[in-house]
Design a protein around this motif. Sequence first.
Motif, PDB file in Angstrom:
ATOM      1  N   ASP A 146      39.968  41.448  43.725  1.00 10.07           N
ATOM      2  CA  ASP A 146      40.229  42.880  43.924  1.00 10.07           C
ATOM      3  C   ASP A 146      38.979  43.653  44.289  1.00 10.07           C
ATOM      4  OD1 ASP A 146      38.885  42.669  41.570  1.00 10.07           O
ATOM      5  OD2 ASP A 146      40.425  43.601  40.315  1.00 10.07           O
ATOM      6  N   GLY A 147      37.897  42.930  44.573  1.00 13.60           N
ATOM      7  CA  GLY A 147      36.654  43.593  44.940  1.00 13.60           C
ATOM      8  C   GLY A 147      35.707  43.800  43.789  1.00 13.60           C
ATOM      9  N   HIS A 148      36.190  43.660  42.536  1.00 15.24           N
ATOM     10  CA  HIS A 148      35.321  43.851  41.377  1.00 15.24           C
ATOM     11  C   HIS A 148      34.704  42.537  40.898  1.00 15.24           C
ATOM     12  CE1 HIS A 148      36.533  48.016  41.055  1.00 15.24           C
ATOM     13  NE2 HIS A 148      37.795  47.650  41.107  1.00 15.24           N
ATOM     14  N   GLY A 149      35.276  41.439  41.322  1.00 17.51           N
ATOM     15  CA  GLY A 149      34.688  40.138  40.993  1.00 17.51           C
ATOM     16  C   GLY A 149      34.735  39.766  39.527  1.00 17.51           C
ATOM     17  N   ARG A 150      35.725  40.225  38.786  1.00 26.10           N
ATOM     18  CA  ARG A 150      35.791  39.870  37.353  1.00 26.10           C
ATOM     19  C   ARG A 150      36.237  38.427  37.186  1.00 26.10           C
ATOM     20  NH1 ARG A 150      39.544  42.857  34.046  1.00 26.10           N
ATOM     21  NH2 ARG A 150      40.813  43.010  35.927  1.00 26.10           N
ATOM     22  N   TYR A 151      35.536  37.726  36.304  1.00 22.85           N
ATOM     23  CA  TYR A 151      35.907  36.352  36.007  1.00 22.85           C
ATOM     24  C   TYR A 151      37.116  36.330  35.076  1.00 22.85           C
ATOM     25  CZ  TYR A 151      31.672  34.447  38.108  1.00 22.85           C
ATOM     26  OH  TYR A 151      30.698  34.077  39.004  1.00 22.85           O
ATOM     27  N   ILE A 152      37.980  35.335  35.301  1.00 24.37           N
ATOM     28  CA  ILE A 152      39.169  35.176  34.469  1.00 24.37           C
ATOM     29  C   ILE A 152      38.827  34.267  33.296  1.00 24.37           C
ATOM     30  CG2 ILE A 152      41.525  34.279  34.403  1.00 24.37           C
ATOM     31  CD1 ILE A 152      41.710  35.072  37.375  1.00 24.37           C
ATOM     32  N   THR A 153      39.124  34.764  32.100  1.00 25.20           N
ATOM     33  CA  THR A 153      38.882  34.005  30.875  1.00 25.20           C
ATOM     34  C   THR A 153      40.176  33.939  30.079  1.00 25.20           C
ATOM     35  OG1 THR A 153      38.276  35.965  29.591  1.00 25.20           O
ATOM     36  CG2 THR A 153      36.515  34.890  30.847  1.00 25.20           C
ATOM     37  N   GLU A 154      40.128  33.202  28.988  1.00 25.85           N
ATOM     38  CA  GLU A 154      41.303  33.138  28.109  1.00 25.85           C
ATOM     39  C   GLU A 154      41.636  34.518  27.540  1.00 25.85           C
ATOM     40  OE1 GLU A 154      43.279  30.764  27.828  1.00 25.85           O
ATOM     41  OE2 GLU A 154      42.203  28.978  28.474  1.00 25.85           O
ATOM     42  N   ASN A 155      40.644  35.404  27.467  1.00 24.80           N
ATOM     43  CA  ASN A 155      40.868  36.731  26.881  1.00 24.80           C
ATOM     44  C   ASN A 155      41.576  37.693  27.820  1.00 24.80           C
ATOM     45  OD1 ASN A 155      39.604  36.016  24.457  1.00 24.80           O
ATOM     46  ND2 ASN A 155      37.577  36.564  25.248  1.00 24.80           N
ATOM     47  N   ASN A 156      41.322  37.561  29.130  1.00 25.64           N
ATOM     48  CA  ASN A 156      41.914  38.540  30.050  1.00 25.64           C
ATOM     49  C   ASN A 156      42.941  37.934  30.994  1.00 25.64           C
ATOM     50  OD1 ASN A 156      40.458  37.124  31.947  1.00 25.64           O
ATOM     51  ND2 ASN A 156      39.041  38.773  32.437  1.00 25.64           N
ATOM     52  N   ARG A 157      43.320  36.677  30.785  1.00 27.10           N
ATOM     53  CA  ARG A 157      44.217  36.020  31.733  1.00 27.10           C
ATOM     54  C   ARG A 157      45.606  36.652  31.778  1.00 27.10           C
ATOM     55  NH1 ARG A 157      45.341  29.972  29.908  1.00 27.10           N
ATOM     56  NH2 ARG A 157      46.816  30.172  31.643  1.00 27.10           N
ATOM     57  N   MET A 158      46.002  37.360  30.715  1.00 23.30           N
ATOM     58  CA  MET A 158      47.325  37.984  30.718  1.00 23.30           C
ATOM     59  C   MET A 158      47.398  39.173  31.682  1.00 23.30           C
ATOM     60  SD  MET A 158      48.809  35.904  28.875  1.00 23.30           S
ATOM     61  CE  MET A 158      50.425  36.665  28.960  1.00 23.30           C
ATOM     62  N   GLU A 159      46.271  39.558  32.243  1.00 23.02           N
ATOM     63  CA  GLU A 159      46.283  40.604  33.267  1.00 23.02           C
ATOM     64  C   GLU A 159      46.792  40.072  34.603  1.00 23.02           C
ATOM     65  OE1 GLU A 159      42.591  42.713  33.615  1.00 23.02           O
ATOM     66  OE2 GLU A 159      42.195  42.597  31.453  1.00 23.02           O
ATOM     67  N   ILE A 160      46.887  38.747  34.720  1.00 25.92           N
ATOM     68  CA  ILE A 160      47.413  38.150  35.955  1.00 25.92           C
ATOM     69  C   ILE A 160      48.918  38.389  36.003  1.00 25.92           C
ATOM     70  CG2 ILE A 160      47.642  36.025  37.291  1.00 25.92           C
ATOM     71  CD1 ILE A 160      45.237  34.918  35.769  1.00 25.92           C
ATOM     72  N   LYS A 161      49.380  39.010  37.080  1.00 26.84           N
ATOM     73  CA  LYS A 161      50.794  39.314  37.243  1.00 26.84           C
ATOM     74  C   LYS A 161      51.338  38.611  38.479  1.00 26.84           C
ATOM     75  CE  LYS A 161      50.404  42.157  33.794  1.00 26.84           C
ATOM     76  NZ  LYS A 161      50.915  41.782  32.455  1.00 26.84           N
TER      77      LYS A 161
END
Length: 648
Positions: free
Chosen positions: A55-70
């Motif tokens: 999305d242009g922000h380059g945030r890495y996906i971790t076990e903590n934020n993976r639920m943001e994947i839709k």
Amino acid sequence: MAPSRNVVKIAVQMREAIPQLIQLDQAKPLAAVLKEVCEAWNLPHSERYALQFADGHGRYITENNRMEIKNGSILCLSTAPDLEAERLLGGLQSESPEGRREALRHLVVLAPDMTFAREVISRDGLQRIGTIIEDGDDLGELLALALRAFLELMEHGVVSWETLSIPFVRKVVCYVNMNLMDASVQPLALGLLESVTLSSPALGQLVKSEVPLDRLLVHLQVMNQQLQTKAMALLTALLQGASPAERKHMLDYLWQRNLRQFIYKNIIHSATPLGDEMAHHLYVLQALTLGLLEPRMRTPLDPYSQEQREQLQALRQAAFEPEGESLGSGLSADRRRSLCAREFRKLGFSNSNPAQDLERVPPGLLALDNMLYFSRHAPSAYSRFVLENSSREDKHECPFARSSIQLTVLLCELLRVGEPCSETAQDFSPMFFGQDQSFHELFCVSIQLLNKTWKEMRATQEDFDKVMQVVREQLARTLALKPSSLELFRTKVNALTYGEVLRLRQTERLHQEGTLAPPILQAVVLLPVPQPQGAAVRGCGGGCRPTRCREPARAAPCGRHQGATDRQRLPPRPGEGLREAEQDGLSALLGSPMGSEQTRLDLEQLLTMETKLRLLELENVPIPEQPPPIPPPPTNFNFCYDCSIAEP
């Protein structure tokens, strides 16, 4: 079989590769998902890779934020954060300035991500970037990139600002104080010093001693919105970290240097829209300035203070003793004391000894300050207020001192005097920066409004609290409009009459309850137009002229109007009906709200009409959603009653 709620359909892309469309099982470990993605592209060592949001922000996906994947999310496969951090920090050691700049550019992009930031910080990345800042070999883009990367990494709170060294802070101060510095460097240096000042009292004192206020004023006067915003941010941070005495000294100096006028003309009224960050800092500056009133607000009057006793006497003398005359001439001491006590009561104090009224905190001495300011800066309005009310019947007089004390409390509440600054609020008042002594000037407008509202309500002493409630609403509604000047505030708040407040209350209440049907709403909107306007211009439309009548705020009734308002009312005082009809007629002609008692009664009847209809429980008679059409006027008005014919 329906797909599991844990499965989302996404796309994964990689440079120079065909994207993969996969179904991601959120219950599966991320390492296993990553391995499957790498195998599809024949990539060994999946532990060297990571997934990022594309999305242009380059945030890495971790076990903590993976639920943001839709469903429909797009991810990209990239180098693992630990390896990327190692690579970029190595680039900072490059012999080539361009190599160092390229490494810093990538660091700036990835630094907002917590996962990546931890990897950089754990590898002494802050120290390496700090060395570039301290060396100052390149005062252009390289320094700006280093400052931005340093700020982004520190914002995560992994490392405390208090750990920064004094030489490092002093070097950043030098960048702020330099002339002809690159335009991209100084806003970043100011932002870094703001964070230092807010987070470390010790280092904040260092910044305060080494960044002159005049230097910040220079930055504020540069027509660069980003530089202005960061300079204001550091200024408010320094003010917040100062002691009350230091803060007062700093603000007095800034006002002497015309900071208020500059903010009002060049920032608030700039052609460039005001940003949220600047709005917040202006709110903080307003709150800190108003906070200087808190000691006076918290201090009761000292009956043994000679200065305060003289101030009270000056207040009395300004109202009752002509210039050059003295109450004491030719009178005994007892007679003088008796006259003083009586005049203090006429002034509106509840006790013959006014010191007892001012022992209450809040508002304490701040109420006395307001009264003195009003008497000295608006002497005519002050004398008119006091003398007008002292000549009324006792039950109808508006007590100046009691009103001033309560009004000061009210203004302190509305303006949040003495309350801590919010970290996010932006609700500053533009008119605060429009003139000096804004609090006292606002009081001068408000006390005259209170007297006006008192007369509109025909209040007595028993109605004091009701009047204050209306005044609170008048002030709060007008302040919420954020008028740009005190004169505009005065105009708007005086237009918000008691009748208009009642109309707004009723309309808002019925809107909240959802009971105001369109026909009733149209009748409410059209209420101020018909009779007084017609009566003022041409009588009632049939040649009749306004005469003295028994129905307040009505012109003389003609035949078609005579029975329209058959209600029981108290008989008006002599001349009252004609006077109110004329007032309402002029108001209608000018397009202003009508504030008479009759208008209020008509409005109340219209607003309650629908409720009464609903209570009738009429069967099969729906209340229309649209008002019925207005019939055309008759061809002539010969049937109209001739008011000029005397009744037997």
